[in-house]
Scaffold this motif. Structure first.
Motif, mmCIF file in Angstrom:
data_model
loop_
_atom_site.group_PDB
_atom_site.id
_atom_site.type_symbol
_atom_site.label_atom_id
_atom_site.label_comp_id
_atom_site.label_asym_id
_atom_site.label_seq_id
_atom_site.Cartn_x
_atom_site.Cartn_y
_atom_site.Cartn_z
ATOM 1 N N ASP A 1 2.667 5.069 -99.402
ATOM 2 C CA ASP A 1 2.165 6.171 -100.217
ATOM 3 C C ASP A 1 0.715 5.904 -100.666
ATOM 4 O OD1 ASP A 1 3.276 8.666 -101.180
ATOM 5 O OD2 ASP A 1 2.843 7.868 -103.188
ATOM 6 N N ARG B 1 7.028 9.403 -94.203
ATOM 7 C CA ARG B 1 6.687 8.136 -94.868
ATOM 8 C C ARG B 1 7.466 6.976 -94.254
ATOM 9 N NH1 ARG B 1 5.876 11.122 -100.033
ATOM 10 N NH2 ARG B 1 8.118 11.279 -100.204
ATOM 11 N N ASN C 1 8.988 6.596 -103.837
ATOM 12 C CA ASN C 1 7.991 7.621 -104.138
ATOM 13 C C ASN C 1 8.585 8.754 -104.957
ATOM 14 O OD1 ASN C 1 5.348 9.013 -103.541
ATOM 15 N ND2 ASN C 1 6.849 10.527 -102.883
ATOM 16 N N VAL D 1 7.946 1.348 -97.939
ATOM 17 C CA VAL D 1 8.129 2.764 -98.268
ATOM 18 C C VAL D 1 8.008 2.960 -99.762
ATOM 19 C CG1 VAL D 1 9.671 4.750 -98.146
ATOM 20 C CG2 VAL D 1 9.612 3.108 -96.266
ATOM 21 N N VAL E 1 2.448 15.923 -94.390
ATOM 22 C CA VAL E 1 1.578 14.828 -94.841
ATOM 23 C C VAL E 1 0.199 15.367 -95.224
ATOM 24 C CG1 VAL E 1 0.315 12.791 -94.022
ATOM 25 C CG2 VAL E 1 2.775 12.980 -93.608
#
Lengths: 162, 235
Positions: free
Chosen positions: B4, A146, A160, A157, A114
């Protein structure tokens, strides 16, 4: 050992950021400062070579994060949130303490992934390089991190793209 | 909110706005770097002195053995000096492999007699051929990476990595034992420092490993092929 001017400039610019990155892995501010200093000692020792790189700052962060990951593996317990982030209340940055508290619950490698991806803005292949694992393993670390953070913080979530 | 986005908003931070560290801290770092350098120089000097002493003692002993017609002679006492007793080891340096002229055959010959020759070509092609090695020992941590020669700089300023291994090490006498994070077990090399026309050269000789598999082959294959080439101090 004489301190080159460029090293001094880099140290003044990057030191706090290196502590910040290491602390995202360790969640122990005092230990992160020690690690950042160790990394800069190594940088100074290797300055003749590293100063020729495109991003010497990237080198020192990489060393610090490796040291932090190793130290995190030996951590028997985490210090309190206040000790981990002593400047959170006075700092000008808007600290997301809920997020930091959630990151504390991740395993060391996921915390490092991260930090590398979101603080250092490294793509997954370079995250893998620093962690010393395959690209697919680094992707798994990020994916799981995540997922866990989204669950803890009740966020989405999303899909991504690394 | 996507996790994110929240991570990016909270963690992406420009260090340019941070207050700089005090000058005392910089002095402290420069002082530590100087002390580490002095310790290394002292240790290398002590190593040379011990090596000279061993040669001085071992030379006459070798002669006495031949004069006695090869009968067993008790070996001279081992030096009781251990490099770690002063907190650093003689190999605590940043090394790079030489631009050696070892051919593919020279490298693969390191597997002769091991029964592992069948794994050599693949490991050689994947992790050894056309690479240079960075090898850093320091403070008990070891970093080992092979990079493609001439891959230049990218990203963090380092070349394209083939192998990248990290862990801890212990030096006992003239052996160094590595425990790497990427592969369970320990790997032992004999080390030797050689004065090569005024520059230090580090030679590693594979001794043993308890690691089983590395890069889809017995770990011994990579370590034997990798350690053929000597190392020189960077810079």
């Amino acid at each position: 050992m004489e301190t080159p001017e460029e090293f001094t400039w880099l140290f003044r610019r990057e030191y706090t950021a290196v502590v910040w990155s290491a602390n995202l892995v360790l969640h122990d501010y005092a230990r992160s400062e020690e690690i950042a200093q160790d990394a800069f000692v190594r940088l100074l020792e290797n300055w003749r070579k590293v100063s020729r790189y495109d991003r010497p700052g990237g080198w020192v962060r990489r060393v610090a994060l490796r040291l932090a990951v190793r130290a995190a593996k030996r951590q028997s317990r985490l210090v309190s949130l206040d000790e981990a982030w002593p400047n959170a209340k006075e700092d000008k940055r808007p600290f997301d303490l809920d997020l930091l508290a959630a990151i504390r619950q991740l395993p060391p490698r996921q915390r490092a992934a991260v930090a590398l991806h979101y603080v250092e803005d490294l793509p997954v292949n370079e995250v893998a390089d620093v962690l010393g694992c395959s690209v697919s393993t680094a992707s798994v670390h990020l994916h799981r991190a995540r997922g866990k953070l989204a669950e803890l913080l009740k966020e989405e979530v999303g899909s991504n793209a690394d | 909110m996507l996790i994110d986005d929240r991570l990016r908003a909270a963690l992406n931070w420009d260090p340019g706005n941070a207050p700089p560290p005090g000058p005392d801290l910089l002095d402290s770092i420069a002082g530590r770097a100087t002390r580490r350098r002095r310790v290394r120089v002292a240790v290398i000097g002590m190593t040379a002195a011990v090596a000279a002493a061993v040669i001085a003692v071992g030379g006459p002993w070798t002669m006495s053995r031949s004069e006695r017609g090869g009968e067993p002679v008790r070996p001279p006492n081992q030096s009781s000096w251990t490099p770690q007793s002063i907190g650093a080891t003689p190999i605590d340096q940043h090394w790079v492999s030489s631009n050696g002229r070892e051919s593919r055959a020279d490298r693969l010959a390191a597997l002769d007699g091991t029964g592992l020759q069948q794994y050599g070509p693949e490991i050689y092609a994947g992790y050894i051929a056309n690479t240079t090695t960075d090898l850093q020992f320091g403070s008990g941590d070891v970093d080992l990476s092979t990079s493609v020669v001439g891959s230049g700089t990218k990203g963090l300023g380092l070349g394209d990595h083939k192998a990248s291994l990290h862990g801890t090490y212990t030096v006992r006498g003239h052996t160094v034992q590595m425990r790497l994070e990427e592969v369970a077990g320990t790997t032992t090399f004999r080390w030797r420092l050689v004065d090569d026309q005024g520059s230090q050269r580090l030679e590693l000789t594979f001794v043993s490993t308890t690691s089983r598999t590395l890069y889809a082959a017995p770990a011994e294959v990579f370590f034997r092929l990798w350690s053929v080439r000597p190392f020189y101090l960077w810079g």
